[in-house]
Design a protein around this motif. Structure first.
Motif, PDB file in Angstrom:
ATOM      1  N   HIS A 223       3.644  21.555  22.832  1.00  0.00           N
ATOM      2  CA  HIS A 223       4.626  20.682  23.474  1.00  0.00           C
ATOM      3  C   HIS A 223       4.169  19.239  23.329  1.00  0.00           C
ATOM      4  CE1 HIS A 223       7.015  18.757  26.636  1.00  0.00           C
ATOM      5  NE2 HIS A 223       7.792  19.836  26.626  1.00  0.00           N
ATOM      6  N   PRO A 224       5.055  18.306  22.989  1.00  0.00           N
ATOM      7  CA  PRO A 224       4.622  16.923  22.744  1.00  0.00           C
ATOM      8  C   PRO A 224       4.029  16.222  23.968  1.00  0.00           C
ATOM      9  CG  PRO A 224       7.015  17.081  22.793  1.00  0.00           C
ATOM     10  CD  PRO A 224       6.500  18.480  22.756  1.00  0.00           C
ATOM     11  N   ILE A 225       4.348  16.703  25.175  1.00  0.00           N
ATOM     12  CA  ILE A 225       3.810  16.096  26.399  1.00  0.00           C
ATOM     13  C   ILE A 225       2.735  16.970  27.033  1.00  0.00           C
ATOM     14  CG2 ILE A 225       4.341  15.243  28.716  1.00  0.00           C
ATOM     15  CD1 ILE A 225       5.544  13.562  26.499  1.00  0.00           C
ATOM     16  N   PHE A 226       3.023  18.252  27.183  1.00  0.00           N
ATOM     17  CA  PHE A 226       2.150  19.146  27.942  1.00  0.00           C
ATOM     18  C   PHE A 226       1.150  19.921  27.091  1.00  0.00           C
ATOM     19  CE2 PHE A 226       6.166  18.828  30.370  1.00  0.00           C
ATOM     20  CZ  PHE A 226       5.660  18.146  31.472  1.00  0.00           C
ATOM     21  N   GLY A 227       1.197  19.761  25.798  1.00  0.00           N
ATOM     22  CA  GLY A 227       0.239  20.453  24.943  1.00  0.00           C
ATOM     23  C   GLY A 227       0.546  21.935  24.826  1.00  0.00           C
ATOM     24  N   PHE A 228      -0.484  22.771  25.080  1.00  0.00           N
ATOM     25  CA  PHE A 228      -0.337  24.198  24.842  1.00  0.00           C
ATOM     26  C   PHE A 228      -0.151  25.000  26.122  1.00  0.00           C
ATOM     27  CE2 PHE A 228      -2.606  23.027  20.891  1.00  0.00           C
ATOM     28  CZ  PHE A 228      -1.720  23.583  19.972  1.00  0.00           C
ATOM     29  N   CYS A 229       0.398  26.198  25.949  1.00  0.00           N
ATOM     30  CA  CYS A 229       0.577  27.137  27.058  1.00  0.00           C
ATOM     31  C   CYS A 229      -0.772  27.772  27.408  1.00  0.00           C
ATOM     32  CB  CYS A 229       1.598  28.207  26.682  1.00  0.00           C
ATOM     33  SG  CYS A 229       1.074  29.246  25.284  1.00  0.00           S
ATOM     34  N   SER A 230      -0.762  28.589  28.449  1.00  0.00           N
ATOM     35  CA  SER A 230      -2.004  29.161  28.978  1.00  0.00           C
ATOM     36  C   SER A 230      -2.624  30.231  28.078  1.00  0.00           C
ATOM     37  CB  SER A 230      -1.753  29.757  30.364  1.00  0.00           C
ATOM     38  OG  SER A 230      -0.712  30.713  30.322  1.00  0.00           O
ATOM     39  N   LEU A 231      -1.937  30.659  27.029  1.00  0.00           N
ATOM     40  CA  LEU A 231      -2.527  31.610  26.079  1.00  0.00           C
ATOM     41  C   LEU A 231      -3.586  30.943  25.207  1.00  0.00           C
ATOM     42  CD1 LEU A 231      -2.547  34.363  24.567  1.00  0.00           C
ATOM     43  CD2 LEU A 231      -0.659  33.505  23.171  1.00  0.00           C
ATOM     44  N   VAL A 232      -3.486  29.628  25.041  1.00  0.00           N
ATOM     45  CA  VAL A 232      -4.324  28.890  24.083  1.00  0.00           C
ATOM     46  C   VAL A 232      -5.558  28.314  24.780  1.00  0.00           C
ATOM     47  CG1 VAL A 232      -4.380  26.985  22.430  1.00  0.00           C
ATOM     48  CG2 VAL A 232      -2.270  28.306  22.757  1.00  0.00           C
ATOM     49  N   ARG A 233      -6.696  28.419  24.112  1.00  0.00           N
ATOM     50  CA  ARG A 233      -7.932  27.803  24.606  1.00  0.00           C
ATOM     51  C   ARG A 233      -7.922  26.328  24.193  1.00  0.00           C
ATOM     52  NH1 ARG A 233     -12.361  32.480  22.833  1.00  0.00           N
ATOM     53  NH2 ARG A 233     -11.194  34.247  23.711  1.00  0.00           N
ATOM     54  N   ALA A 234      -7.555  25.488  25.135  1.00  0.00           N
ATOM     55  CA  ALA A 234      -7.385  24.061  24.839  1.00  0.00           C
ATOM     56  C   ALA A 234      -8.685  23.388  24.428  1.00  0.00           C
ATOM     57  CB  ALA A 234      -6.793  23.354  26.062  1.00  0.00           C
ATOM     58  N   SER A 235      -9.816  23.976  24.772  1.00  0.00           N
ATOM     59  CA  SER A 235     -11.111  23.372  24.443  1.00  0.00           C
ATOM     60  C   SER A 235     -11.517  23.609  22.992  1.00  0.00           C
ATOM     61  CB  SER A 235     -12.194  23.942  25.370  1.00  0.00           C
ATOM     62  OG  SER A 235     -12.198  25.363  25.335  1.00  0.00           O
ATOM     63  N   TRP A 236     -10.826  24.479  22.290  1.00  0.00           N
ATOM     64  CA  TRP A 236     -11.159  24.752  20.875  1.00  0.00           C
ATOM     65  C   TRP A 236     -10.721  23.584  20.002  1.00  0.00           C
ATOM     66  CZ3 TRP A 236     -13.373  28.211  23.357  1.00  0.00           C
ATOM     67  CH2 TRP A 236     -13.948  29.352  22.787  1.00  0.00           C
ATOM     68  N   LYS A 237     -11.532  23.238  19.006  1.00  0.00           N
ATOM     69  CA  LYS A 237     -11.194  22.131  18.102  1.00  0.00           C
ATOM     70  C   LYS A 237      -9.879  22.397  17.371  1.00  0.00           C
ATOM     71  CE  LYS A 237     -15.866  20.396  17.204  1.00  0.00           C
ATOM     72  NZ  LYS A 237     -15.669  19.127  17.909  1.00  0.00           N
ATOM     73  N   THR A 238      -9.628  23.663  17.054  1.00  0.00           N
ATOM     74  CA  THR A 238      -8.373  24.031  16.396  1.00  0.00           C
ATOM     75  C   THR A 238      -7.179  23.547  17.205  1.00  0.00           C
ATOM     76  OG1 THR A 238      -9.456  26.028  15.567  1.00  0.00           O
ATOM     77  CG2 THR A 238      -7.049  25.965  15.457  1.00  0.00           C
ATOM     78  N   ALA A 239      -7.254  23.714  18.532  1.00  0.00           N
ATOM     79  CA  ALA A 239      -6.159  23.312  19.414  1.00  0.00           C
ATOM     80  C   ALA A 239      -6.155  21.805  19.657  1.00  0.00           C
ATOM     81  CB  ALA A 239      -6.256  24.052  20.742  1.00  0.00           C
ATOM     82  N   SER A 240      -7.323  21.217  19.929  1.00  0.00           N
ATOM     83  CA  SER A 240      -7.374  19.792  20.255  1.00  0.00           C
ATOM     84  C   SER A 240      -6.960  18.924  19.072  1.00  0.00           C
ATOM     85  CB  SER A 240      -8.779  19.401  20.744  1.00  0.00           C
ATOM     86  OG  SER A 240      -9.747  19.628  19.739  1.00  0.00           O
ATOM     87  N   ALA A 241      -7.232  19.401  17.833  1.00  0.00           N
ATOM     88  CA  ALA A 241      -6.828  18.643  16.651  1.00  0.00           C
ATOM     89  C   ALA A 241      -5.305  18.579  16.552  1.00  0.00           C
ATOM     90  CB  ALA A 241      -7.418  19.276  15.395  1.00  0.00           C
ATOM     91  N   ILE A 242      -4.636  19.668  16.922  1.00  0.00           N
ATOM     92  CA  ILE A 242      -3.169  19.683  16.890  1.00  0.00           C
ATOM     93  C   ILE A 242      -2.606  18.787  17.987  1.00  0.00           C
ATOM     94  CG2 ILE A 242      -1.124  21.144  17.203  1.00  0.00           C
ATOM     95  CD1 ILE A 242      -2.732  23.421  15.920  1.00  0.00           C
ATOM     96  N   VAL A 243      -3.218  18.796  19.153  1.00  0.00           N
ATOM     97  CA  VAL A 243      -2.794  17.914  20.249  1.00  0.00           C
ATOM     98  C   VAL A 243      -2.876  16.457  19.803  1.00  0.00           C
ATOM     99  CG1 VAL A 243      -3.433  17.052  22.541  1.00  0.00           C
ATOM    100  CG2 VAL A 243      -3.354  19.509  22.124  1.00  0.00           C
ATOM    101  N   GLU A 244      -3.967  16.107  19.133  1.00  0.00           N
ATOM    102  CA  GLU A 244      -4.166  14.722  18.689  1.00  0.00           C
ATOM    103  C   GLU A 244      -3.090  14.291  17.690  1.00  0.00           C
ATOM    104  OE1 GLU A 244      -7.643  12.203  16.418  1.00  0.00           O
ATOM    105  OE2 GLU A 244      -8.221  13.744  17.868  1.00  0.00           O
ATOM    106  N   LYS A 245      -2.695  15.214  16.820  1.00  0.00           N
ATOM    107  CA  LYS A 245      -1.721  14.871  15.785  1.00  0.00           C
ATOM    108  C   LYS A 245      -0.276  14.966  16.264  1.00  0.00           C
ATOM    109  CE  LYS A 245      -4.592  16.392  11.875  1.00  0.00           C
ATOM    110  NZ  LYS A 245      -4.721  17.387  10.783  1.00  0.00           N
TER     111      LYS A 245
END
Length: 297
Positions: A223-245
């Motif tokens: 989500h462009p504002i809230f990032g990922f749902c609770s299924l996703v480990r937000a601390s993983w670089k895979t996820a944080s890189a997508i949040v940044e972009k």
């Protein structure tokens, strides 16, 4: 699943063996994926039942196909004879719990999270009146350091921490199967707390970063504002890189009020700081009113 963490036990875990000497094995499933829980499992069995445990067909869960793992796990749960040979307990760490632990201001690494889950399971066995005399553990981090830590906490118990323990010791193999089947089942049956989560036609896959279905899910569901749902480990670089972009740049009100340069990357706020520990920033509300913490009366 949330930040709450409880020990779940099989039917015969409590008072298992009626006081006979037992061996306890520990393994985990789901350490590497960016999706879903990490499940820690402990299995217990009488010391003189090793041959019977092998006859059950236990092995490193990765060496068994899904059908065989589920067959063995079903027997452990429902076959009364097998329930006298082996019992298990698990601790399922949700993606939210993993992320919140790793992103704390005072860094709490995945290794520490893992060690604490294993220690909690061992303590639960003792609390449930299991006569544990040996412990076998698949290592997380340096094995000598981990073993010394467990020996300090559980003196008088024979402890072995090593790589490939799930292949070397049937009791660890049993724990490996309990952890793997539990994780796979919970991931497969995941119910989203959030609404309107976009899932690819072929599902979200295994949860490992290299899985094409997992990659597609991460791109679709962010989500462009809230990032990922609770299924996703937000601390993983895979996820944080997508949040940044993919997420909208943001800034923090406290910085604006204090005249500091604006940090435009939301992902930086998610990352724990390396090196020195930084004291929590006081809210401007308390500063304006000259309010201080009271530590003594």
């Amino acid at each position: 699943m949330s930040l709450k963490l409880e020990t779940e036990r099989s039917k015969t875990w409590k008072d298992f063996g009626d006081g006979v000497p037992c061996v306890l094995g520990i393994d985990e499933a789901g350490r590497g994926p960016v999706l879903g829980p990490m499940v820690y499992a402990a299995a217990i069995s009488p010391m003189d039942q090793n041959a019977e445990l092998k006859a059950l067909g236990v092995d490193d869960s990765k060496a068994l196909n899904e059908a065989k793992r589920e067959e063995i796990f079903e027997k452990i749960n429902n076959d009364e004879e097998i329930q006298q040979i082996v019992a298990y307990a698990i601790r399922s760490l949700s993606p939210e719990l993993i992320s919140s632990s790793m992103l704390k201001r005072h860094k709490y690494s995945l290794n520490e999270v893992s060690h604490d889950a294993a220690i909690a399971l061992i303590r639960d066995a003792f609390a449930c009146n299991v006569n544990v005399v040996e412990i076998k553990v698949d290592t997380v981090g340096p094995k000598a350091t981990y073993q010394a830590k467990l020996e300090r906490l559980f003196p008088g118990i024979s402890i072995c921490v090593t790589e490939k323990a799930d292949s070397l010791f049937p009791i660890v193999s049993a724990a490996s199967i309990a952890a793997k089947v539990t994780r796979d089942t919970r991931l497969r049956n995941w119910e989203f707390k959030e609404e309107n989560i976009k899932v690819p036609e072929n599902g979200f896959g295994s949860g490992y970063p290299g899985d094409p279905n997992t990659k597609k899910f991460l791109q679709l569901s962010v989500h462009p504002i809230f990032g990922f749902c609770s299924l996703v480990r937000a601390s993983w670089k895979t996820a944080s890189a997508i949040v940044e972009k993919r997420c909208v740049p943001g800034y923090w009100e406290d910085d604006e009020e204090e005249g500091k340069p604006q940090n435009k990357k939301m992902s930086v706020w998610l990352q724990p700081k390396e090196g020195t520990e930084v004291a929590p920033k006081r809210n401007v509300y308390f500063k304006e009113r000259h309010m201080k913490n009271v530590v003594s009366f």
